[in-house]
Design a protein around this motif. Structure first.
Motif, PDB file in Angstrom:
ATOM      1  N   ALA A   8      51.696 -56.228 -13.119  1.00  0.00           N
ATOM      2  CA  ALA A   8      52.010 -56.198 -14.549  1.00  0.00           C
ATOM      3  C   ALA A   8      52.771 -57.440 -14.971  1.00  0.00           C
ATOM      4  N   ASP A   9      52.636 -57.753 -16.269  1.00  0.00           N
ATOM      5  CA  ASP A   9      53.442 -58.780 -16.911  1.00  0.00           C
ATOM      6  C   ASP A   9      54.659 -58.118 -17.543  1.00  0.00           C
ATOM      7  N   ALA A  31      65.761 -62.603 -15.851  1.00  0.00           N
ATOM      8  CA  ALA A  31      64.467 -62.906 -15.248  1.00  0.00           C
ATOM      9  C   ALA A  31      64.588 -62.959 -13.731  1.00  0.00           C
ATOM     10  N   ALA A  32      65.664 -63.553 -13.244  1.00  0.00           N
ATOM     11  CA  ALA A  32      65.884 -63.651 -11.794  1.00  0.00           C
ATOM     12  C   ALA A  32      66.045 -62.263 -11.176  1.00  0.00           C
ATOM     13  N   LEU A  50      54.451 -58.147  -9.608  1.00  0.00           N
ATOM     14  CA  LEU A  50      55.167 -58.257 -10.876  1.00  0.00           C
ATOM     15  C   LEU A  50      55.204 -59.714 -11.315  1.00  0.00           C
ATOM     16  N   HIS A  51      54.647 -59.982 -12.500  1.00  0.00           N
ATOM     17  CA  HIS A  51      54.745 -61.315 -13.094  1.00  0.00           C
ATOM     18  C   HIS A  51      55.867 -61.246 -14.112  1.00  0.00           C
ATOM     19  N   ALA A  52      57.073 -61.590 -13.691  1.00  0.00           N
ATOM     20  CA  ALA A  52      58.252 -61.534 -14.544  1.00  0.00           C
ATOM     21  C   ALA A  52      58.591 -62.935 -15.018  1.00  0.00           C
ATOM     22  N   GLY A  84      60.814 -57.375  -8.305  1.00  0.00           N
ATOM     23  CA  GLY A  84      59.405 -57.572  -7.989  1.00  0.00           C
ATOM     24  C   GLY A  84      59.171 -57.941  -6.541  1.00  0.00           C
ATOM     25  N   ALA A  85      60.054 -58.762  -5.980  1.00  0.00           N
ATOM     26  CA  ALA A  85      59.928 -59.149  -4.574  1.00  0.00           C
ATOM     27  C   ALA A  85      60.071 -57.933  -3.662  1.00  0.00           C
ATOM     28  N   GLY A  86      60.982 -57.030  -4.035  1.00  0.00           N
ATOM     29  CA  GLY A  86      61.148 -55.805  -3.261  1.00  0.00           C
ATOM     30  C   GLY A  86      59.917 -54.916  -3.336  1.00  0.00           C
ATOM     31  N   LEU A  87      59.330 -54.818  -4.523  1.00  0.00           N
ATOM     32  CA  LEU A  87      58.107 -54.028  -4.692  1.00  0.00           C
ATOM     33  C   LEU A  87      56.963 -54.605  -3.867  1.00  0.00           C
ATOM     34  N   LEU A  88      56.851 -55.943  -3.842  1.00  0.00           N
ATOM     35  CA  LEU A  88      55.802 -56.587  -3.060  1.00  0.00           C
ATOM     36  C   LEU A  88      55.995 -56.320  -1.572  1.00  0.00           C
ATOM     37  N   ARG A  89      57.243 -56.440  -1.108  1.00  0.00           N
ATOM     38  CA  ARG A  89      57.498 -56.167   0.323  1.00  0.00           C
ATOM     39  C   ARG A  89      57.134 -54.732   0.678  1.00  0.00           C
ATOM     40  N   ARG A  90      57.440 -53.804  -0.231  1.00  0.00           N
ATOM     41  CA  ARG A  90      57.100 -52.400   0.021  1.00  0.00           C
ATOM     42  C   ARG A  90      55.582 -52.233   0.153  1.00  0.00           C
TER      43      ARG A  90
END
Length: 428
Positions: free
Chosen positions: A303-304, A360-361, A332-334, A367-373
């Protein structure tokens, strides 16, 4: 006289922004070359953020320093929305609008203008994009050097989200007829592309302007039925409130429609969504995501999300971070909110730039945590990977993979996922 280092021959196109711009950049290069343009740089701009405009201006100055005799033409969304910004640059020879930037006729006229000299009044050649009613897509027969091909099926947008300048750069929504899309996909498959992505500015608005108002779901069905040799079909970003029932059924029933979708969500707080003039609520977005998972249990979502929208409070920022967790997103595209002159949000009370960057950070950290999961959940599974150059590839879910052994580029390899490095999977 011999040409010195850094001197360019032919046409070079530099693209900024979205995948559609990159696709159109290929069409610009072909059309400008066919029109006989030489020693020219075309900067295909993006208007989404002020940073994108700054980067385009920087690229123009750098190119002219490298080759003072280079012809510099600026086109794209930022050229359409703020032509005076680029016309004021001494390095720029011509500013062209977005309406017909991929046609040979446009570039033949540009070449004539440049050959005979461009006056200050002629420097800006930008049409009223709101008057454009027909799609003029770039229809390449092959994407050299790429395993994945892209097909533009829609352009423009009829909505007016308060943060977005794109409708002013792209014009009203207009669609490519289904028959033309199916024929284009067939040509790309015949050229060796096993995976095709349907793309557009507001993809789920597809067909509303065509006779009979076919939907995106009908288009997907037509492509899959009309091109049985196509191995994988993907969609670019979609809007939850526009997804039609046929698209949901296609997602459930068509194995060749890949189980990965990127959603235009933008926020997880109801008041901010209203101020953005989005057409969904937090609850409606979560309900749509649940419906997607019911239709296709293995679907993976991205998602954006915009951080630091005007008036956003700390509680609202936290609600958005909670929302992306509740939604179970993998990608996640934040990005930080960027005020665009001419939009309603630019007139709202703005947050301090440092606070926008901080939010944003933090959103990117989430988002990085979601990707790792997501990556961890893939370890031990078998996935079908489209093999790309450099020992890389993507799974059905568009998860990037690093291959451990040799594989034929463009092939679909059945691989076991042995691990991940936090950014991509590692195949055994």
């Amino acid at each position: 006289m011999a040409e010195g280092p850094g001197v360019q021959r032919g046409v070079e196109v530099v693209n900024f922004g979205c995948r559609l711009n990159a696709l159109e950049g290929d069409g610009i290069a072909r059309a400008a070359t066919a029109a006989g343009l030489e020693r020219a740089l075309v900067v295909n701009t993006c208007a989404v953020t002020a940073e994108a405009v700054r980067q385009a201006r920087q690229a123009i100055r750098r190119a002219r320093r490298r080759d003072p005799a280079l012809k510099v033409i600026v086109t794209g969304c930022a050229a359409q929305t703020e032509p005076a910004t680029f016309a004021a640059m001494g390095e720029v020879d011509l500013v062209l609008g977005n309406a017909a930037k991929t046609t040979v006729e446009t570039w033949a006229a540009a070449r004539t203008s440049l050959d005979f000299g461009v006056s200050a009044e002629q420097k800006v050649q930008v049409q009223d994009i709101s008057a454009v009613r027909e799609a003029t897509p770039h229809l390449a027969d092959r994407f050299e050097g790429h395993t994945r091909a892209f097909v533009e099926v829609q352009n423009g947008c009829d909505h007016r989200c308060t943060f977005c300048i794109i409708p002013f750069g792209r014009g009203p929504s207009r669609s490519v007829p289904m028959g033309a899309v199916v024929a284009q996909v067939a040509r790309l498959v015949e050229s060796g592309h096993g995976e095709v992505v349907l793309t557009g500015v507001d993809l789920t608005a597809y067909g509303a302007d065509l006779p009979g108002a076919p939907t995106l779901g009908r288009l997907v069905r037509a492509v899959l039925a009309g091109v049985p040799e196509l191995k994988r079909l993907r969609l670019s970003s979609i809007d939850a409130v526009e997804a039609d029932a046929e698209l949901m059924r296609a997602l459930a029933e068509e194995e060749r429609l890949m189980p990965h979708l990127h959603l235009s969500l933008q926020s997880g707080d109801d008041l901010i969504l209203k101020r953005m003039k989005r057409r969904h609520s937090r609850a409606e977005a979560l309900a749509f995501i649940a419906a997607l998972r019911q239709a296709r249990p293995d679907v993976v979502l991205g998602a954006d999300i915009i951080a630091g929208f005007p008036t956003e409070t700390e509680a609202q920022a936290r609600a958005t971070r909670d929302f992306v967790e509740d939604a179970g997103l993998a990608f996640l595209h934040a990005f930080p909110y960027s005020a665009r002159p001419g939009t309603a949000a630019a007139r709202m009370p703005q947050l301090a730039p440092a606070l926008v960057a901080e939010r944003a950070a933090r959103l990117r950290e989430t988002g990085a945590g979601l990707l790792r999961r997501h990556l961890s959940a893939e370890v031990g599974r078998r996935r079908t990977v489209l093999v790309e150059a450099g020992g890389r590839g993507h799974t059905e879910h568009f998860t990037p993979v690093r291959l451990s052994g040799a594989a034929v580029r463009g092939s679909l390899a059945d691989l076991r996922i042995a691990g991940h490095d936090g950014a991509r999977l590692i195949a055994a």
